[in-house]
Scaffold this active site. Structure first.
Site, PDB file in Angstrom:
ATOM      1  N   GLU A 112     120.876 -66.658  -1.652  1.00  9.99           N
ATOM      2  CA  GLU A 112     120.340 -67.659  -0.711  1.00  9.99           C
ATOM      3  C   GLU A 112     121.445 -68.583  -0.208  1.00  9.99           C
ATOM      4  O   GLU A 112     121.501 -68.931   0.974  1.00  9.99           O
ATOM      5  CB  GLU A 112     119.229 -68.469  -1.395  1.00  9.99           C
ATOM      6  CG  GLU A 112     118.000 -67.616  -1.685  1.00  9.99           C
ATOM      7  CD  GLU A 112     116.965 -68.341  -2.543  1.00  9.99           C
ATOM      8  OE1 GLU A 112     117.347 -68.930  -3.572  1.00  9.99           O
ATOM      9  OE2 GLU A 112     115.782 -68.294  -2.203  1.00  9.99           O
ATOM     10  N   GLU A 132     114.371 -62.838  -8.566  1.00  9.02           N
ATOM     11  CA  GLU A 132     113.481 -63.848  -9.159  1.00  9.02           C
ATOM     12  C   GLU A 132     112.207 -63.231  -9.724  1.00  9.02           C
ATOM     13  O   GLU A 132     111.680 -63.675 -10.727  1.00  9.02           O
ATOM     14  CB  GLU A 132     113.128 -64.916  -8.112  1.00  9.02           C
ATOM     15  CG  GLU A 132     114.273 -65.855  -7.755  1.00  9.02           C
ATOM     16  CD  GLU A 132     115.149 -65.370  -6.610  1.00  9.02           C
ATOM     17  OE1 GLU A 132     115.097 -64.162  -6.256  1.00  9.02           O
ATOM     18  OE2 GLU A 132     115.903 -66.196  -6.059  1.00  9.02           O
TER      19      GLU A 132
HETATM   20  N1  CO8 Z   1     121.545 -68.918 -14.960  1.00  3.36           N
HETATM   21  C1  CO8 Z   1     122.112 -69.306 -16.113  1.00  3.36           C
HETATM   22  N2  CO8 Z   1     123.000 -68.538 -16.790  1.00  3.36           N
HETATM   23  C2  CO8 Z   1     123.319 -67.341 -16.266  1.00  3.36           C
HETATM   24  C3  CO8 Z   1     122.778 -66.877 -15.065  1.00  3.36           C
HETATM   25  C4  CO8 Z   1     121.855 -67.726 -14.391  1.00  3.36           C
HETATM   26  N3  CO8 Z   1     121.307 -67.405 -13.199  1.00  3.36           N
HETATM   27  N4  CO8 Z   1     123.282 -65.647 -14.805  1.00  3.36           N
HETATM   28  C5  CO8 Z   1     124.123 -65.368 -15.808  1.00  3.36           C
HETATM   29  N5  CO8 Z   1     124.148 -66.366 -16.690  1.00  3.36           N
HETATM   30  C6  CO8 Z   1     124.920 -66.468 -17.937  1.00  3.36           C
HETATM   31  C7  CO8 Z   1     124.320 -65.576 -19.023  1.00  3.36           C
HETATM   32  O1  CO8 Z   1     123.241 -66.222 -19.668  1.00  3.36           O
HETATM   33  C8  CO8 Z   1     125.524 -65.387 -19.923  1.00  3.36           C
HETATM   34  O2  CO8 Z   1     125.689 -66.547 -20.694  1.00  3.36           O
HETATM   35  P1  CO8 Z   1     125.961 -66.439 -22.293  1.00  3.36           P
HETATM   36  O3  CO8 Z   1     127.317 -65.771 -22.393  1.00  3.36           O
HETATM   37  O4  CO8 Z   1     125.946 -67.850 -22.756  1.00  3.36           O
HETATM   38  O5  CO8 Z   1     124.875 -65.569 -22.845  1.00  3.36           O
HETATM   39  C9  CO8 Z   1     126.696 -65.327 -18.937  1.00  3.36           C
HETATM   40  O6  CO8 Z   1     126.221 -65.952 -17.740  1.00  3.36           O
HETATM   41  C10 CO8 Z   1     127.115 -63.914 -18.585  1.00  3.36           C
HETATM   42  O7  CO8 Z   1     125.971 -63.215 -18.151  1.00  3.36           O
HETATM   43  P2  CO8 Z   1     125.541 -61.775 -18.741  1.00  3.36           P
HETATM   44  O8  CO8 Z   1     125.969 -61.647 -20.158  1.00  3.36           O
HETATM   45  O9  CO8 Z   1     124.089 -61.568 -18.421  1.00  3.36           O
HETATM   46  O10 CO8 Z   1     126.456 -60.826 -17.822  1.00  3.36           O
HETATM   47  P3  CO8 Z   1     126.191 -59.295 -17.447  1.00  3.36           P
HETATM   48  O11 CO8 Z   1     127.443 -58.834 -16.793  1.00  3.36           O
HETATM   49  O12 CO8 Z   1     125.650 -58.547 -18.592  1.00  3.36           O
HETATM   50  O13 CO8 Z   1     125.010 -59.357 -16.322  1.00  3.36           O
HETATM   51  C11 CO8 Z   1     123.908 -60.230 -14.349  1.00  3.36           C
HETATM   52  C12 CO8 Z   1     125.256 -59.958 -15.080  1.00  3.36           C
HETATM   53  C13 CO8 Z   1     123.236 -58.895 -13.980  1.00  3.36           C
HETATM   54  C14 CO8 Z   1     124.222 -61.009 -13.082  1.00  3.36           C
HETATM   55  C15 CO8 Z   1     122.973 -61.047 -15.279  1.00  3.36           C
HETATM   56  O14 CO8 Z   1     123.682 -62.162 -15.785  1.00  3.36           O
HETATM   57  C16 CO8 Z   1     121.738 -61.564 -14.618  1.00  3.36           C
HETATM   58  O15 CO8 Z   1     120.805 -60.801 -14.406  1.00  3.36           O
HETATM   59  N6  CO8 Z   1     121.701 -62.877 -14.296  1.00  3.36           N
HETATM   60  C17 CO8 Z   1     120.522 -63.524 -13.771  1.00  3.36           C
HETATM   61  C18 CO8 Z   1     120.291 -63.130 -12.341  1.00  3.36           C
HETATM   62  C19 CO8 Z   1     119.042 -63.791 -11.821  1.00  3.36           C
HETATM   63  O16 CO8 Z   1     117.936 -63.536 -12.270  1.00  3.36           O
HETATM   64  N7  CO8 Z   1     119.207 -64.683 -10.860  1.00  3.36           N
HETATM   65  C20 CO8 Z   1     118.109 -65.392 -10.249  1.00  3.36           C
HETATM   66  C21 CO8 Z   1     117.957 -66.717 -10.894  1.00  3.36           C
HETATM   67  S1  CO8 Z   1     116.526 -67.577 -10.302  1.00  3.36           S
HETATM   68  C22 CO8 Z   1     117.031 -68.238  -8.832  1.00  3.36           C
HETATM   69  O17 CO8 Z   1     118.146 -68.134  -8.435  1.00  3.36           O
HETATM   70  C23 CO8 Z   1     115.976 -68.973  -8.055  1.00  3.36           C
HETATM   71  C24 CO8 Z   1     116.630 -69.740  -6.935  1.00  3.36           C
HETATM   72  C25 CO8 Z   1     115.684 -70.788  -6.521  1.00  3.36           C
HETATM   73  C26 CO8 Z   1     116.454 -71.957  -5.900  1.00  3.36           C
HETATM   74  C27 CO8 Z   1     115.598 -73.125  -5.937  1.00  3.36           C
HETATM   75  C28 CO8 Z   1     116.256 -74.287  -5.287  1.00  3.36           C
HETATM   76  C29 CO8 Z   1     115.288 -75.219  -4.625  1.00  3.36           C
END
Ligand code: CO8
Length: 258
Positions: A112, A132
């Site tokens: 976004e 999401e």
């Molecule tokens: N939020 C917080 N922490 C995150 C996020 C996130 N979105 N993405 C990754 N991290 C953290 C993980 O928790 C991890 O932390 P830790 O080492 O402490 O466990 C670290 O980053 C590394 O991540 P991964 O171990 O998961 O890394 P991988 O390489 O295995 O995977 C991915 C990478 C596929 C990107 C995976 O991290 C993932 O799926 N992340 C979440 C993606 C997601 O669902 N995003 C959508 C979030 S909701 C959103 O954005 C709504 C927006 C609305 C806006 C509203 C404003 C008004």
């Protein structure tokens, strides 16, 4: 005040903001979004800067809003605070052009945020998505709206309902990104593009940006009328005189940005 979650640098006429929470894949926390707004304002106010670039790391532009920060919020928390909408929309009010340089993940709020920039140049490693739905919510900062305008209903539905990712090639075919470049060359290419824009007349750049953006907000006939008013107004500027004189005299224009 120094920044904790972003880096702000100036490369000649180009201002670069790098999202810098590598351990969290640049998850967009409220601190980061506050700092991003401040960094954007700093570069917007700097007369030496003609174009902005927003980028992340090789692995992630941004993996979305910060899920750990959001998970325990109640409906009243997010409703009363208009959960971070103003902070997120700030980038759309910047008048200088903002180019997104995306490598790795641009997911959820990351996708976004990239779509709120003026255009996206992607590394061949880029992955876009609105996942999401997989965590029990829906896009909250324009994902269902901007993605649909960029790629059409069918692909936007596919992305928002399945949460699947789109790679850089698919994103270019679908019109989400303007170009795809090899990952190792991303920043060099984007800086070159931004320098080219920064060399143009600033008021013309701002008017062109404003007019293209109007296409997303209004009907065709109103948009064309808006464009014509701005076009006419360019004839009141020194830069229009200089640009056209330089063409006729077969030389480079020296714009005064006025
Ligand atoms: N939020 C917080 N922490 C995150 C996020 C996130 N979105 N993405 C990754 N991290 C953290 C993980 O928790 C991890 O932390 P830790 O080492 O402490 O466990 C670290 O980053 C590394 O991540 P991964 O171990 O998961 O890394 P991988 O390489 O295995 O995977 C991915 C990478 C596929 C990107 C995976 O991290 C993932 O799926 N992340 C979440 C993606 C997601 O669902 N995003 C959508 C979030 S909701 C959103 O954005 C709504 C927006 C609305 C806006 C509203 C404003 C008004």
């Amino acid at each position: 005040m120094p920044y904790e979650t972003i880096l702000v640098e100036r490369r000649g006429k180009v201002g670069v903001i790098t999202l810098n929470r590598p351990k969290a894949l640049n998850a967009l926390s409220s601190v980061l979004m506050d700092e991003l707004a401040r960094g954007l304002d700093e570069l917007e106010a700097d007369d030496a800067i003609g174009c902005l670039v927003l980028t992340g790391s090789e692995k992630a532009f941004a993996a979305g809003a910060d899920i750990k920060e959001m998970q325990d919020k109640s409906y009243m928390d997010v409703y009363k605070a208009d959960f971070i909408t103003a902070r997120w929309e700030h980038i759309t009010r910047i008048r200088k052009p903002v180019v997104a340089a995306v490598a790795g993940y641009a997911l959820g709020g990351g996708c976004e945020l990239a779509m709120m920039c003026d255009f996206i140049i992607a590394a061949d490693t880029a992955k876009f998505g609105q996942p999401e739905i997989t965590i029990g919510t829906i896009p909250g900062s324009g994902g269902t709206q901007r993605l649909t305008r960029f790629v059409g209903k069918s692909k936007a539905m596919d992305m928002c309902l399945t949460g699947r990712m789109m790679d850089a090639q698919e994103a270019e075919r679908a019109g989400l990104v303007s170009r795809v470049v090899p990952a190792a060359e991303l920043m060099d290419e984007v800086i070159k593009v931004a320098e080219r824009i920064a060399d143009m007349s600033r008021p013309m750049v701002m008017m062109a940006k404003e007019s293209v953006n109007r296409a997303y907000e209004t009907t065709l006939s109103e948009g064309v009328r808006f464009e014509r008013r701005l076009f006419h107004s360019t004839f009141a500027t020194e830069d229009q005189k200089e640009g056209m004189a330089a063409f006729v005299e077969k030389r480079q224009p020296a714009f005064k940005h006025s």
